[in-house]
Design a protein around this motif. Sequence first.
Motif, mmCIF file in Angstrom:
data_model
loop_
_atom_site.group_PDB
_atom_site.id
_atom_site.type_symbol
_atom_site.label_atom_id
_atom_site.label_comp_id
_atom_site.label_asym_id
_atom_site.label_seq_id
_atom_site.Cartn_x
_atom_site.Cartn_y
_atom_site.Cartn_z
ATOM 1 N N TYR A 38 -14.970 17.005 -10.943
ATOM 2 C CA TYR A 38 -16.273 16.319 -11.238
ATOM 3 C C TYR A 38 -15.794 14.807 -11.291
ATOM 4 O O TYR A 38 -14.906 14.564 -12.079
ATOM 5 N N SER A 75 -19.374 14.719 -1.626
ATOM 6 C CA SER A 75 -19.127 16.105 -2.443
ATOM 7 C C SER A 75 -19.088 17.376 -1.508
ATOM 8 O O SER A 75 -18.454 17.982 -1.726
ATOM 9 N N PHE A 81 -18.445 18.088 -7.495
ATOM 10 C CA PHE A 81 -19.371 17.321 -8.096
ATOM 11 C C PHE A 81 -19.341 15.778 -8.159
ATOM 12 O O PHE A 81 -18.272 15.115 -8.734
ATOM 13 N N VAL A 82 -20.163 14.948 -7.353
ATOM 14 C CA VAL A 82 -20.230 13.602 -7.476
ATOM 15 C C VAL A 82 -21.377 13.199 -8.241
ATOM 16 O O VAL A 82 -22.692 13.621 -7.994
ATOM 17 N N PRO A 105 -21.120 20.481 -4.760
ATOM 18 C CA PRO A 105 -19.973 20.763 -3.934
ATOM 19 C C PRO A 105 -20.451 20.936 -2.559
ATOM 20 O O PRO A 105 -19.705 21.134 -1.555
#
Length: 288
Positions: A38, A75, A81-82, A105
């Motif tokens: 993350y 991502s 997770f961005v 993702p």
Amino acid sequence: MTMFKAAAIQMRSGTDVGRNAMEFERMVREAADQGARYVQTPEMTGAIVRDREARAAAFTTEDRDPIAGAAARLSAELGIFVHVGSTAILRSDGKLANRAFLFGPDGRLIATYDKIHMFDVDLDKGESWRESSAYEPGDRSVVADLPIARLGFAICYDLRFPQLFRAQALAGASVLTVPAAFTRQTGEAHWHVLLRARAIENGAWVVAAAQGGLHEDGRETYGHSLIVDPWGRIVAEADHDEPAIVLADIDTEASTAAHRKIPNLKNARDFTSEVIADEPAGLRGAAS
């Protein structure tokens, strides 16, 4: 899954969105290379622009925004997770939103959040801000239920409104997020204590990626990106205002353990408020 590595990216965004997007991509890749699943960036990742005309020229709609586009691509490519802490987005009504994005993702957009509380303040030494003159506030709290954690959204000045975080904790959030561009003046006074308080009050992790340093538009931000555990301990910090990446292992079971030790969410009670006037004794019963 209860354990994952989180990264808070500290930036010094300038006025050029394209240049900031390149730096954003470089730092997200570096965080992923260090094992982050993350990755969070600060408020106004896309650009920090004070001038009204320059701001209007710099920002565009969500579907054309280069930061959101890069985040979706990265991502999916990196399988992470961005969380774009925020960037300015041109709304359909012509107004701007201070908007966060979370991509999964697979590159899919999971959630957006528009900053609710506008930074309209007059500080010491003539420093004054009127965020509401440029941005339209949001009106909804957002919690994303992810495979790694239940994540609550906030942006910068939202940090001073504990009711937002309490609502998210009651909705099951074990990780609260506060991407920010705190001014140096307010950051030196309140940044650490407020972030630690939100973690302690809600028995939740807090991840806060920050802008830092002297920006091209003349603004100066505090930096000191933090990750705080549910007991209020700072477990990772960029102890300066330079661009940086801070990482920490997040164990969501620590949130559950904090709730067992201090069950304040469960013990809270409704109450009414009453103001009682202290009438001087000599005036009691006096004719009106």
